[in-house]
Design an enzyme around this catalytic site. Structure first.
Site, PDB file in Angstrom:
ATOM      1  CD1 TRP B  43      46.880 -35.165  45.674  1.00 48.01           C
ATOM      2  CD2 TRP B  43      44.936 -34.310  46.333  1.00 48.01           C
ATOM      3  NE1 TRP B  43      46.895 -35.133  47.035  1.00 48.01           N
ATOM      4  CE2 TRP B  43      45.710 -34.607  47.476  1.00 48.01           C
ATOM      5  CE3 TRP B  43      43.675 -33.746  46.492  1.00 48.01           C
ATOM      6  CZ2 TRP B  43      45.248 -34.368  48.761  1.00 48.01           C
ATOM      7  CZ3 TRP B  43      43.248 -33.511  47.777  1.00 48.01           C
ATOM      8  CH2 TRP B  43      44.023 -33.828  48.892  1.00 48.01           C
ATOM      9  CD  GLU B  44      47.642 -36.846  39.242  1.00 44.61           C
ATOM     10  OE1 GLU B  44      48.169 -35.778  38.942  1.00 44.61           O
ATOM     11  OE2 GLU B  44      46.439 -37.072  39.068  1.00 44.61           O
TER      12      GLU B  44
END
Lengths: 264, 156
Positions: B43-44
């Site tokens: 999810w960065e």
């Protein structure tokens, strides 16, 4: 055992020129293996493309003097002491194995080409260096292989799980271990065991140097190259697009970096 | 999009493996370097990017707002208590930001959350928790992790 040149004893049954030819073949295997690996893995292409990109992003041009100083600093600090590994067991084990291997190989070449065969002088220092190098390689290497490998330490795999990435370290350890065992049994007069470990020593050398293409052997060549490029990029301001160092004092101590990863 | 690792920089130390909240940063079995094993689940969060001591991890941004040629890189200096970002746009414009991440030494002045509000007796029998403890599908006690096994510098 420590002061006896094992190659000189071997030269009583095998011609010294055969031993010398073996070393030259091993050197050729390193060159060929590394070249083929670099062509196939495109390491050099990536490296030069990256260097070109860094040059375009550079904030200032480095003079020859500055470049030389950065390269020298990298060689002395980053490469000679493997600063990349930080402070800790991994660095100590790596430095021990690295210098042990260098001493072992250099002493092998010196002993075979300078002190082996009829009419050559005898040396007590070089055999000592050869043995100490092999012992250092074993200590650093087994420490790394049994306890410090990241997938043993961080991924909870058992130490006896062997994969392709172990080819280099295992072949190197086999070389140093069987070399020491050969030297010991040969000097103690156990001919049978001496020959057995000589054959294993030769085999592990062939695997180590013949397996350069498949193993991590070439990291000795391109890791220093990458370290030099990284430090040049820091110096010319391109920094691989990283932000500059913050202008603040170091006053808060270490947070998550206080402990090496090992919770798996 | 997801993280990726520069192989020439990674030395396989495992800091990213330790810190990844999704447990998707692993050490590759063949090259013994870090690798994102499940890019779709990334999810960065940038935890690994910030934790990497060699700046070996980078993130590919989504092409709609971060077109090719961009760069978002970060340098976390915990001893200085700062985090610096460098944003590089496709047209070459760059922006640098430096922000504090702590104003006190690490490991001191930790909020004593355990001494906070205690769970009220009998709450387990309220309507809000009507499925518990049976619904938790555990026998007996709730599972717990001893606090002394937490990594230094991670506080709960």
């Amino acid at each position: 055992m420590m002061t006896i040149n094992p190659y000189a004893t071997l030269a009583e049954t095998i011609s010294p020129s055969v031993i010398q030819a073996f070393i030259l073949v091993m050197l050729a295997l390193i060159v060929i293996g590394t070249a083929v690996q670099m062509i196939h893995h495109k390491n050099v292409t990536y490296f030069f493309n990256n260097a070109k990109k860094a040059k375009l992003a550079a904030e200032r041009e480095l003079g020859v003097g500055e470049k030389t100083s950065v390269i020298l600093k990298t060689v002395v600090h980053d490469i000679a002491t493997t600063a990349e590994l930080g402070v800790g067991k991994r660095r100590v084990a790596h430095v021990m194995g690295m210098y042990g291997t260098i001493l072992f190989w250099v002493a092998s070449v010196v002993l075979v080409f300078g002190y082996t065969g009829q009419g050559t002088p005898t040396s007590t220092v070089w055999p000592m260096i050869w043995h100490v190098g092999a012992i250092m390689t074993c200590v650093g290497g087994y420490w790394f292989w049994l306890f410090l490998r990241v997938d043993v330490l961080a991924e909870a795999h058992p130490w006896y799980r062997v994969i392709k990435a172990d080819l280099f370290v295992l072949a190197l350890l086999a070389c140093a271990t069987t070399g020491l065992a050969w030297s010991y049994f040969q000097s103690s007069g156990s001919t049978g065991l001496g020959y057995l470990f000589l054959i294993l020593f030769i085999t592990s050398n062939i695997v180590l140097f013949g397996g350069v293409y498949w193993s991590k052997f070439a990291h000795m060549i391109y890791k220093p190259g990458a370290a030099i490029q990284k430090n040049l990029a820091e110096a010319d301001g391109s920094r691989d697009n990283l932000p500059p160092l913050a202008d603040a004092p170091k006053q808060f101590g270490l947070g998550i970096k206080r402990e090496q990863p090992k919770h798996y | 999009m997801s993280t990726f690792v520069y192989m020439t920089r990674c030395d396989g130390c495992g800091h990213c493996v330790d810190i990844c909240p999704s447990d998707i940063m692993h050490i590759d079995e063949n090259i013994r370097r870090a690798v994102n094993i499940e890019p779709n689940f990334c999810w960065e969060c940038y935890s690994c990017v910030k934790a990497c001591p060699n700046h070996a991890i980078d993130v590919r941004g989504y092409a709609d707002f971060a077109p090719m040629g961009h760069s978002v890189r970060v340098r976390r200096e915990e001893e200085k208590g700062t985090i610096s970002w460098k944003i590089k746009f496709r047209n070459g414009t760059t922006k640098d930001f430096v922000s504090p991440i702590t104003t006190k030494p690490w490991g001191k002045f930790i909020p004593k959350l355990a001494e906070g509000e205690k769970v009220k007796e009998g709450e387990i029998n309220t309507q809000a928790l009507y499925t518990e403890p049976k619904g938790l599908n555990i026998d007996g006690e709730l599972p717990s992790v001893p606090k002394d096994s937490f990594k230094k510098g991670v506080y709960y």
